[in-house]
Design an enzyme around this catalytic site. Structure first.
Site, PDB file in Angstrom:
ATOM      1  N   ASP A  62       0.843  -1.198   0.000  1.00 45.53           N
ATOM      2  CA  ASP A  62       0.000   0.000   0.000  1.00 45.53           C
ATOM      3  C   ASP A  62       0.876   1.244   0.000  1.00 45.53           C
ATOM      4  OD1 ASP A  62      -3.064   0.801   0.752  1.00 45.53           O
ATOM      5  OD2 ASP A  62      -1.626   2.225   1.587  1.00 45.53           O
ATOM      6  N   ILE A  63       0.699   2.068  -1.018  1.00 43.34           N
ATOM      7  CA  ILE A  63       1.570   3.230  -1.222  1.00 43.34           C
ATOM      8  C   ILE A  63       1.480   4.234  -0.065  1.00 43.34           C
ATOM      9  CG2 ILE A  63      -0.026   4.615  -2.663  1.00 43.34           C
ATOM     10  CD1 ILE A  63       3.653   4.038  -3.549  1.00 43.34           C
TER      11      ILE A  63
END
Length: 199
Positions: free
Chosen positions: A148-149
């Site tokens: 997840d960025i």
């Protein structure tokens, strides 16, 4: 949640600072099942808001169940704003359920490892999608989705760790509450940018 927050704060003061500045995070909850998996496929590599808009278009156009999604023509998916690739992934998921290769209901009774092993077999469902499903739908308390960025960028910013493997090792000290650590990191990421998300 208080127990998790007390534990995390004892491990790193940064969690307490997030709460003092922005309040408590929302614990995301979604119903388990096919619809949520479709929404998660739509959310891959795009914003939650734009994926939700597409999802609502699908739901207002037709029934979002395996029977309908398996036979909906690709062109109609495209008219609803679904990319060719994601159309393929949704159909693979629908067919796996119809062919009894996947029993979505039974996932709630399985271990994290078993859920991951079942879902990863399906093209288009990777670790990020599985992590979010486990956290949002099955309330798994001890996961950190390092695909997840927002999580990665927040760890870089707050803890000055830039290597993914190092992030994973560092996050081990947050066990058994890594999901709660994730909710706090997301909370910081969104509040700092004045963004509100409805999960």
């Amino acid at each position: 949640m208080q127990e998790a927050i007390d534990f995390l704060s004892s491990k790193n003061a940064i969690f307490l600072e997030i709460i003092e500045k922005y309040g408590l995070p929302q614990i995301p909850k979604r119903p388990p099942g096919f619809e949520t998996l479709v929404l998660l496929i739509l959310e891959q590599q795009v914003s939650i808001d734009s994926a939700k808009a597409t999802f609502l278009k699908i739901k207002s156009y037709t029934t979002c169940n395996p029977e309908t999604m398996a036979i909906l023509p690709d062109e109609e998916f495209r008219n609803l704003g679904v990319s060719r690739q994601k159309t393929k992934y949704i159909k693979i998921l629908a067919e796996a359920i119809l062919n009894k290769e996947l029993d979505v209901e039974s996932l709630a009774l399985k271990s994290v490892k078993q859920v991951r092993e079942e879902l990863i077999k399906l093209k288009g469902i990777g670790n990020w999608t599985i992590d979010i499903y486990l956290m949002f739908c099955l309330q798994e308390p001890d996961l950190i989705p390092l695909g997840d960025i927002a999580v990665i960028n927040t760890i870089k910013e707050l803890l000055n760790i830039h290597d993914k493997k190092e992030m994973e090792i560092h996050a081990e000290q947050w066990s058994p509450y890594r999901s709660y650590a994730t909710y706090l990191l997301w909370h910081y990421y969104l509040k700092k940018r004045n963004r509100t998300i409805t999960y």
